[in-house]
Design a protein around this motif. Structure first.
Motif, short mmCIF file in Angstrom:
data_model
loop_
_atom_site.label_atom_id
_atom_site.label_comp_id
_atom_site.label_asym_id
_atom_site.label_seq_id
_atom_site.Cartn_x
_atom_site.Cartn_y
_atom_site.Cartn_z
N ARG A 283 0.65 -1.26 0.06
CA ARG A 283 -0.11 -0.08 -0.12
C ARG A 283 0.91 1.19 0.16
NH1 ARG A 283 -3.18 -3.59 3.34
NH2 ARG A 283 -2.41 -2.64 5.13
N GLY A 284 2.13 1.11 -0.29
CA GLY A 284 3.12 2.49 -0.18
C GLY A 284 4.15 1.79 -1.42
N GLY A 285 4.52 2.98 -1.90
CA GLY A 285 5.66 2.71 -3.23
C GLY A 285 7.00 2.75 -2.54
N VAL A 286 7.35 3.93 -1.70
CA VAL A 286 8.59 4.33 -1.24
C VAL A 286 8.60 4.20 0.32
CG1 VAL A 286 10.43 6.00 -1.44
CG2 VAL A 286 9.05 5.29 -3.31
N PHE A 287 9.78 3.80 0.91
CA PHE A 287 9.89 3.70 2.41
C PHE A 287 11.27 4.13 2.62
CE2 PHE A 287 8.39 1.38 6.50
CZ PHE A 287 8.51 2.59 7.12
N ILE A 288 11.62 5.20 3.29
CA ILE A 288 13.12 5.42 3.94
C ILE A 288 13.23 4.59 5.18
CG2 ILE A 288 14.72 7.10 4.51
CD1 ILE A 288 13.39 9.24 2.76
N HIS A 289 14.30 3.65 5.17
CA HIS A 289 14.40 2.79 6.31
C HIS A 289 15.80 2.27 6.42
CE1 HIS A 289 12.83 -0.26 9.27
NE2 HIS A 289 11.79 0.30 9.18
N THR A 290 15.89 1.26 7.21
CA THR A 290 17.11 0.62 7.47
C THR A 290 17.42 -0.38 6.62
OG1 THR A 290 16.16 -1.04 8.84
CG2 THR A 290 16.75 1.22 10.02
N PRO A 291 18.76 -0.78 6.46
CA PRO A 291 19.19 -1.75 5.34
C PRO A 291 18.47 -3.24 5.73
CG PRO A 291 20.80 -0.53 5.72
CD PRO A 291 20.03 0.04 6.82
N SER A 292 17.94 -3.39 6.80
CA SER A 292 17.32 -4.69 7.26
C SER A 292 15.73 -4.63 7.02
CB SER A 292 17.64 -4.91 8.69
OG SER A 292 17.02 -3.92 9.48
N LEU A 293 15.29 -3.69 6.38
CA LEU A 293 13.85 -3.80 6.18
C LEU A 293 13.24 -4.85 5.19
CD1 LEU A 293 10.91 -2.33 6.18
CD2 LEU A 293 11.58 -1.16 4.11
N PRO A 294 14.17 -5.36 4.22
CA PRO A 294 13.69 -6.61 3.32
C PRO A 294 13.86 -8.04 4.23
CG PRO A 294 15.08 -5.31 2.31
CD PRO A 294 15.48 -4.71 3.48
N ASP A 295 14.25 -7.86 5.50
CA ASP A 295 14.27 -9.19 6.30
C ASP A 295 12.79 -9.38 6.92
OD1 ASP A 295 16.96 -9.43 5.77
OD2 ASP A 295 17.58 -8.49 7.56
N SER A 296 12.10 -8.25 6.75
CA SER A 296 10.76 -8.48 7.17
C SER A 296 9.82 -9.32 6.37
CB SER A 296 10.13 -6.94 7.74
OG SER A 296 10.97 -6.37 8.66
N PHE A 297 10.26 -9.09 5.15
CA PHE A 297 9.40 -9.81 3.96
C PHE A 297 10.31 -10.67 3.30
CE2 PHE A 297 8.85 -5.05 4.33
CZ PHE A 297 7.45 -5.31 5.18
#
Length: 445
Positions: A283-297
């Motif tokens: 539901r969102g296109g861009v998200f400024i986050h930590t490098p580990s964000l993809p580990d959540s998915f």
């Protein structure tokens, strides 16, 4: 045999016995030669110097396991030093350290929060490591470090900690969401980003994930944009400069994105976890986050990417980051051994990532040539494109200072983000926060 010959043989026998006794005295209880750590003639080895190492929990359980293995390796390679590893949770971390310091029982060495060494230097609890820095500089070893990471740990003319990890913020994007919006070329500038975010809006989707009720992620998104625009919140002499033109321009850009309808209005009440769920749900296109964000998915591995650094309105490229570090405490009885461990840890801790799955990036750029980073498109892009342009919150001033911790945690910063998201005038939204920063720093612009 004559008496003369008997006496001669008795003398030889006596010499042999004496020689055997001396040899026996210079051996351990099992007859083996003594090690260098033995007391002459004692027959027992000296106890190794004991060093207590408190390490924060920088990742999943595999991180702690990897760190423990490293300590065991160090101990096996340094029989005269025994490092005891303690995994220290983040809950109440500040009280944990302050209590230990007040009781005169801090660790010999520890990792810690980004500004911890500055805070405890003011308490006269941290041992400067200028000699370590100069030794490594003369050996050319600091050339491998992320630019600015060593100098970021200088305070009041002394190096008070040693860098080991970079915590950085980068813009992730959903490949499938971009594709559904008809975006075929990734944005390279702020203007292109804003246009693409607007294309995503609709059917329950929004261009930007911006949690407005999170004390960290909203601030980090805004500060990343300010740095990306050549701005920053201080002058070189540590005067607060939040209201400079580049910062106001960055805040206006964020406000414009909100006014475009590219941020879900409900985001005003979202915390970080809710933002992560929105991004994961597409539901969102861009998200400024930590490098580990993809580990959540892990199931979305092929749907998440990182945008390359965007050029701001004036051509600047930068992002926000922190230099996490390792520090030695003045109370240690064994500073030389603690420094030996510090240098070894820096040279050998690559497995904290390759085995421990630590979420940040190593400060040693050569580590990122390992297949762990090179074979992962997201990690490789961050290492190649972002590490070299990372800037800390207080980068304009030389080194760091303890007030940065309060600056980043100040409640008026969250209020400023919420005002921007609510459509309040940009400069007016920033003024209260600027005044509070000046109070924290004890200065006026």
């Amino acid at each position: 045999m004559s008496k003369r010959m008997s006496k001669k043989w008795l003398t030889v026998l006596f010499i042999i016995v004496i020689a055997f006794s001396v040899t026996a005295c210079s051996s351990g209880s099992n007859g083996e030669p003594q090690t260098n750590g033995s007391k002459p003639g004692s027959g027992t080895a000296e106890k190794p110097v004991e060093i207590n190492f408190w390490d924060m929990v920088w990742g999943p359980p595999s991180y702690v396991e990897a760190a423990q293995k490293l300590v065991e390796q160090f101990n096996s390679e340094h029989p005269n030093i025994k490092v005891t590893y303690q995994s220290t949770p983040w809950n109440n971390w500040y009280q944990t350290f302050t209590t230990a310091i007040a009781a005169g029982a801090p660790p010999d060495i520890s990792t810690g929060a980004g500004y911890q060494a500055f805070q405890f230097t003011d308490n006269d609890a941290i041992l400067p490591i200028d000699d370590v820095i100069e030794e490594l500089r003369s050996e050319g070893k600091l050339d491998d470090f992320v630019p600015g990471s060593v100098e970021a740990l200088k305070y009041n003319g002394h190096y008070v900690a040693f860098p080991w990890m970079i915590d950085i913020r980068v813009p992730f994007y959903r490949k499938d969401v971009f594709q559904e919006a008809g975006i075929t070329e990734l944005p390279k500038t702020w203007d292109e980003l804003r246009a693409d975010l607007k294309k995503i809006n609709g059917n329950g989707k929004y261009g930007l994930v911006l949690p407005g009720n999170d004390p960290n992620l909203g601030l980090q998104a805004l500060f990343s944009l300010m740095l990306n625009n050549g701005g920053g919140i201080f002058t070189p002499d540590k005067k607060v400069d939040l209201l400079n033109d580049r910062n106001v321009e960055a805040a206006q850009f964020l406000a414009d994105i909100v006014s475009d309808g590219s941020v879900n209005p409900a985001m005003l009440g979202f915390n970080g976890d809710s933002g992560v769920k929105e991004f994961g749900a597409g539901r969102g296109g861009v998200f400024i986050h930590t490098p580990s964000l993809p580990d959540s998915f892990p199931e979305l591995a092929d749907k998440i990417g990182v945008l390359e650094p965007l050029a701001g309105p004036h051509g600047d490229k930068a992002t926000l980051g922190w230099v996490n570090n390792i520090m030695i405490y003045k109370a240690t009885k064994h500073p030389d051994e603690a420094k030996t461990f510090l240098k070894w840890w820096s040279e050998n801790n690559k497995t904290l990532w390759t085995e421990g799955k630590q979420g940040g990036f190593p400060v040693k750029q050569s580590f990122t040539q390992d297949p762990y980073w090179q074979n992962n498109p997201i990690l490789k892009l961050i290492a190649d494109k972002y590490l070299g342009i990372m800037k800390t919150t207080g980068f304009q001033a030389t080194g760091g200072f303890p007030e940065l911790n309060e600056i980043e945690g100040d409640g008026t910063t969250l209020t400023m983000i919420q005002k921007l998201m609510s459509g309040k005038p940009v400069k007016e939204s920033m003024e209260e926060t600027a005044k509070k920063y000046e109070t924290i720093m004890g200065n006026k612009k």
